[in-house]
Design an enzyme around this catalytic site. Structure first.
Site, PDB file in Angstrom:
ATOM      1  CD  GLU A  69      -2.966  -1.154   0.308  1.00 51.27           C
ATOM      2  OE1 GLU A  69      -3.115  -0.134  -0.396  1.00 51.27           O
ATOM      3  OE2 GLU A  69      -3.692  -2.153   0.192  1.00 51.27           O
ATOM      4  CD  GLU A 100      -3.611   2.901  -2.630  1.00 55.45           C
ATOM      5  OE1 GLU A 100      -3.904   1.935  -1.899  1.00 55.45           O
ATOM      6  OE2 GLU A 100      -3.867   2.903  -3.847  1.00 55.45           O
ATOM      7  CG  HIS A 103      -6.441   0.461   1.246  1.00 58.61           C
ATOM      8  ND1 HIS A 103      -6.333   0.420  -0.125  1.00 58.61           N
ATOM      9  CD2 HIS A 103      -7.681   0.934   1.520  1.00 58.61           C
ATOM     10  CE1 HIS A 103      -7.479   0.839  -0.662  1.00 58.61           C
ATOM     11  NE2 HIS A 103      -8.306   1.164   0.309  1.00 58.61           N
ATOM     12  CE1 TYR A 109      -9.267  -3.547  14.737  1.00 58.92           C
ATOM     13  CE2 TYR A 109     -10.359  -3.384  12.600  1.00 58.92           C
ATOM     14  CZ  TYR A 109     -10.410  -3.629  13.969  1.00 58.92           C
ATOM     15  OH  TYR A 109     -11.616  -3.939  14.544  1.00 58.92           O
ATOM     16  CD  GLU A 172      -3.459   1.025  -7.430  1.00 62.52           C
ATOM     17  OE1 GLU A 172      -3.457   1.631  -8.516  1.00 62.52           O
ATOM     18  OE2 GLU A 172      -3.865   1.541  -6.377  1.00 62.52           O
ATOM     19  CD  GLU A 206      -6.376  -0.774  -4.199  1.00 65.08           C
ATOM     20  OE1 GLU A 206      -5.949  -0.396  -5.300  1.00 65.08           O
ATOM     21  OE2 GLU A 206      -5.867  -0.423  -3.120  1.00 65.08           O
ATOM     22  CG  HIS A 209      -7.181   3.140  -6.132  1.00 67.93           C
ATOM     23  ND1 HIS A 209      -6.553   2.554  -5.069  1.00 67.93           N
ATOM     24  CD2 HIS A 209      -7.982   4.110  -5.617  1.00 67.93           C
ATOM     25  CE1 HIS A 209      -6.962   3.137  -3.943  1.00 67.93           C
ATOM     26  NE2 HIS A 209      -7.832   4.079  -4.256  1.00 67.93           N
TER      27      HIS A 209
HETATM   28 FE   LIG Z   1      -4.864   1.320  -4.782  1.00 67.59          FE
HETATM   29 FE   LIG Z   2      -4.731   0.108  -1.618  1.00 72.20          FE
END
Ligand SMILES: [Fe+2]
Ligand SMILES: [Fe+2]
Length: 325
Positions: A69, A100, A103, A109, A172, A206, A209
């Site tokens: 990421e 990103e 993410h 987490y 990606e 994504e 993206h």
């Molecule tokens: Fe991405």
């Molecule tokens: Fe991402």
């Protein structure tokens, strides 16, 4: 022209020249989500009951995704943002960079929640040849963007497109989808359902993206006809084929033995299927002609659904009206 060094004269949003970039910005804002709104308690119980090989697959995914990421963000910051003139593209890229980061924090987490050895996971992305090869592939193209690149020249424009293909189409669009398919396959076995919901949110981001990257590539090719040569087209296609081979090596390391309903051959067939979709989106013929082995992906996260997602108002995912599955 969308490509070029942005000047202060370019910092005026209206009139908008690239409506698709502006629309994607608004869609991205509507799709804002926060990892900690998803509770992973049940998933922790699932994780404890999983086999050693299943846990290896989850931790191997984390080893790739968490740094990946941030690698995408570096490609955007060094290789994309500085070479685009239109402010609407800067708006979108700023939102993407936050996504990103989000993410990366989502995977943090997961690392905090599951009993995973952070040291092992972090070291593995540099010590496992199949992960390192993927990272080095992306870095090679981003590096060029920082070394005396003149975006006004044909070679500079080619380097821009190469970097875009590497982080967007390959990283990606192919490698991430391969990982999403593995992560979501646990839900098929009634495991890690909330983790899967988190991945659903990541996939929605994504997919935007990818839409941005593909629109950008097509716009650049339209505005710079000197880029459209058979040699350059073959080079781009080979970049995707090389990336599929790297993913095959990586999946073999993820599944040394295979786990229930999932093994390297199955995932690699999906990789070839998704790589063909990306080639088609770029205007190439499919190269592999494999069927989608994971038809169940079609109901959740398939490319077709993603196209619909892009074209509709996707009110299900509005910030003020969100419902986690
Ligand atoms: Fe991405
Ligand atoms: Fe991402």
């Amino acid at each position: 022209m969308i490509l070029g060094r942005p000047l202060n004269e370019d910092m005026q949003l209206r009139p908008i020249k690239y409506q698709w970039a502006y629309d994607l910005y608004n869609q991205a804002v509507a799709n804002t989500w926060f990892p900690h709104e998803i509770s992973l308690g049940e998933d922790l119980e699932d994780f404890k009951k999983m086999s050693e090989d299943e846990r290896h697959a989850v931790s191997f995914l984390m080893s790739f995704f968490n740094p990946a990421e941030l690698i995408v963000n570096r490609s955007l910051a060094l290789g994309v943002y500085p070479y685009l003139k239109a402010p609407e593209t800067h708006l979108y890229l700023a939102k993407q960079m936050w996504e990103e980061a989000n993410h990366s924090m989502a995977f943090e987490y997961v690392l905090e929640t599951f009993p995973l050895d952070r040291e092992v996971i972090f070291k593995r992305h540099r010590e496992t040849p199949s992960i390192k090869a993927k990272e080095d592939y992306i870095t090679k193209f981003t590096q060029r963007m920082t070394e005396n690149l003149d975006i006004e020249t044909l070679e500079g424009k080619k380097d821009f497109v190469r970097n875009l293909i590497a982080y967007n189409i390959v990283m990606e669009g192919v490698w991430f989808y391969s990982g999403f398919m593995v992560a979501l396959s646990f839900r098929q076995k009634q495991q890690l359902k909330n983790f899967a919901s988190m991945i659903d949110w990541v996939v929605r981001d994504e997919s935007l993206h990818l839409k941005f990257g593909i629109n950008l590539i097509l716009t650049i090719l339209e505005e710079n006809p000197d880029l459209s040569t058979p040699e350059f087209a073959a080079e781009i296609k080979n970049m995707v084929i090389e990336a599929v081979e790297m993913e095959v090596a990586y999946n073999n390391d993820m599944f040394p033995r295979g786990i229930l309903g999932l093994n390297a051959d199955y995932v690699n067939q999906y990789v070839r299927y998704i790589a063909d979709r990306r080639l088609e989106e770029l205007g190439f013929e499919p190269h592999y002609n494999d069927a989608n082995p994971a038809q169940w992906m079609a109901t959740e996260t398939d490319t077709l659904q993603l196209v619909n997602f892009f074209e509709t108002q996707n009110t299900n995912y509005e910030v003020n009206n969100r419902a986690h599955k």
